[in-house]
Design a protein around this motif. Structure first.
Motif, short mmCIF file in Angstrom:
data_model
loop_
_atom_site.label_atom_id
_atom_site.label_comp_id
_atom_site.label_asym_id
_atom_site.label_seq_id
_atom_site.Cartn_x
_atom_site.Cartn_y
_atom_site.Cartn_z
N PHE A 20 17.47 -5.35 -2.09
CA PHE A 20 16.80 -4.67 -3.21
C PHE A 20 16.51 -3.22 -2.85
CE2 PHE A 20 12.71 -3.49 -5.19
CZ PHE A 20 13.06 -3.54 -6.53
N CYS A 21 15.91 -3.01 -1.68
CA CYS A 21 15.56 -1.65 -1.26
C CYS A 21 16.80 -0.80 -0.98
CB CYS A 21 14.66 -1.69 -0.02
SG CYS A 21 13.02 -2.41 -0.34
N TYR A 26 16.60 3.18 -0.46
CA TYR A 26 15.51 3.32 0.50
C TYR A 26 15.95 2.94 1.91
CZ TYR A 26 12.19 3.98 -3.29
OH TYR A 26 11.52 4.47 -4.37
N VAL A 27 15.35 3.57 2.90
CA VAL A 27 15.70 3.38 4.31
C VAL A 27 15.05 2.12 4.90
CG1 VAL A 27 15.53 4.43 6.61
CG2 VAL A 27 16.00 5.86 4.62
N TYR A 28 13.84 1.80 4.44
CA TYR A 28 13.10 0.67 5.00
C TYR A 28 12.69 -0.32 3.91
CZ TYR A 28 12.71 3.50 9.18
OH TYR A 28 13.00 4.25 10.28
N ALA A 29 12.62 -1.59 4.30
CA ALA A 29 12.12 -2.66 3.45
C ALA A 29 11.04 -3.40 4.22
CB ALA A 29 13.25 -3.62 3.08
N GLY A 30 10.02 -3.81 3.52
CA GLY A 30 8.95 -4.57 4.16
C GLY A 30 8.55 -5.74 3.29
N VAL A 31 8.45 -6.92 3.90
CA VAL A 31 7.98 -8.10 3.17
C VAL A 31 6.54 -8.37 3.58
CG1 VAL A 31 10.21 -9.18 2.73
CG2 VAL A 31 9.07 -9.61 4.89
N GLN A 32 5.73 -8.76 2.59
CA GLN A 32 4.31 -8.97 2.85
C GLN A 32 3.80 -10.12 1.99
OE1 GLN A 32 0.40 -6.63 1.59
NE2 GLN A 32 1.63 -5.41 3.00
N PHE A 33 2.95 -10.93 2.58
CA PHE A 33 2.23 -11.98 1.86
C PHE A 33 3.15 -12.84 1.01
CE2 PHE A 33 -1.27 -13.62 -0.90
CZ PHE A 33 -1.95 -14.24 0.13
N GLU A 34 4.23 -13.28 1.59
CA GLU A 34 5.22 -14.20 1.02
C GLU A 34 6.12 -13.59 -0.05
OE1 GLU A 34 3.26 -17.74 -0.36
OE2 GLU A 34 2.26 -18.06 1.56
N PHE A 35 5.55 -13.03 -1.12
CA PHE A 35 6.38 -12.67 -2.27
C PHE A 35 6.49 -11.18 -2.54
CE2 PHE A 35 2.09 -13.52 -3.71
CZ PHE A 35 1.79 -12.43 -4.49
N GLU A 36 5.82 -10.34 -1.75
CA GLU A 36 5.85 -8.91 -2.00
C GLU A 36 6.95 -8.23 -1.19
OE1 GLU A 36 1.17 -8.24 -3.03
OE2 GLU A 36 1.80 -8.00 -0.95
N CYS A 37 7.62 -7.27 -1.82
CA CYS A 37 8.68 -6.50 -1.19
C CYS A 37 8.36 -5.03 -1.38
CB CYS A 37 10.02 -6.84 -1.85
SG CYS A 37 11.41 -5.83 -1.29
N CYS A 39 9.42 -0.90 -0.44
CA CYS A 39 10.52 -0.03 -0.05
C CYS A 39 9.99 1.36 0.26
CB CYS A 39 11.54 0.09 -1.18
SG CYS A 39 12.18 -1.47 -1.83
N GLY A 40 10.57 2.02 1.25
CA GLY A 40 10.17 3.37 1.58
C GLY A 40 11.19 4.07 2.45
N ASN A 41 10.97 5.35 2.67
CA ASN A 41 11.91 6.15 3.46
C ASN A 41 11.37 6.59 4.80
OD1 ASN A 41 14.09 6.05 1.68
ND2 ASN A 41 13.23 7.68 0.43
N THR A 42 10.13 6.29 5.10
CA THR A 42 9.57 6.62 6.41
C THR A 42 8.95 5.37 7.01
OG1 THR A 42 7.48 7.35 5.42
CG2 THR A 42 9.14 9.05 5.87
N PHE A 43 9.13 5.23 8.31
CA PHE A 43 8.58 4.07 9.01
C PHE A 43 7.07 4.23 9.07
CE2 PHE A 43 7.71 1.26 12.58
CZ PHE A 43 8.55 0.20 12.28
N ALA A 74 -0.11 -7.41 6.00
CA ALA A 74 0.78 -7.20 7.15
C ALA A 74 2.23 -7.26 6.69
CB ALA A 74 0.52 -8.23 8.23
N ASN A 75 2.98 -6.19 6.94
CA ASN A 75 4.40 -6.11 6.58
C ASN A 75 5.29 -6.45 7.77
OD1 ASN A 75 4.58 -5.11 3.83
ND2 ASN A 75 3.65 -3.24 4.60
N SER A 76 6.34 -7.19 7.50
CA SER A 76 7.46 -7.30 8.42
C SER A 76 8.45 -6.25 7.94
CB SER A 76 8.08 -8.70 8.38
OG SER A 76 7.17 -9.67 8.80
#
Length: 104
Positions: A20-21, A26-37, A39-43, A74-76
């Motif tokens: 999706f990201c 977008y450069v980065y994707a982060g999953v959080q709390f099971e269902f949230e996704c 997206c961003g361009n900076t770590f 908390a994001n992975s």
């Protein structure tokens, strides 16, 4: 830093969020709390968001019970494979690493 949030109720997985990201550029994707996704361009900055213990990202992905989809606040975080090329003031090309650093 994440710029976009999307919720994949009942189907979120790590590959789904990354894809999706990536499709949105977008450069980065982060999953959080099971269902949230996210997206961003900076770590996320380590001084503001330090790395947590693996157990803090122990929420199971609803779309694949063998994957972990972050935790409570908390994001992975994963790279999507997108690279942002820019032209610097001196005319040279560089790849954006984060808001302060460039890779030649």
């Amino acid at each position: 830093m994440f710029l976009l949030k999307h919720e994949f109720q009942h189907v979120n997985t790590v590959p789904l969020c990354i894809s999706f990201c990536r499709e949105l550029g977008y450069v980065y994707a982060g999953v959080q709390f099971e269902f949230e996704c996210f997206c961003g361009n900076t770590f996320p900055r380590a001084d503001k968001y330090p790395k947590l213990a693996e157990k803090e990202c122990g929420k199971v992905c609803p779309g694949n019970a063998t994957q972990m989809c972050g935790g409570l606040w908390a994001n992975s975080v994963y790279e999507t494979g997108v690279e942002i090329f820019v032209i610097k003031a001196d005319g040279t090309e560089a790849i954006l690493e984060n808001e302060n650093y460039w890779r030649q």
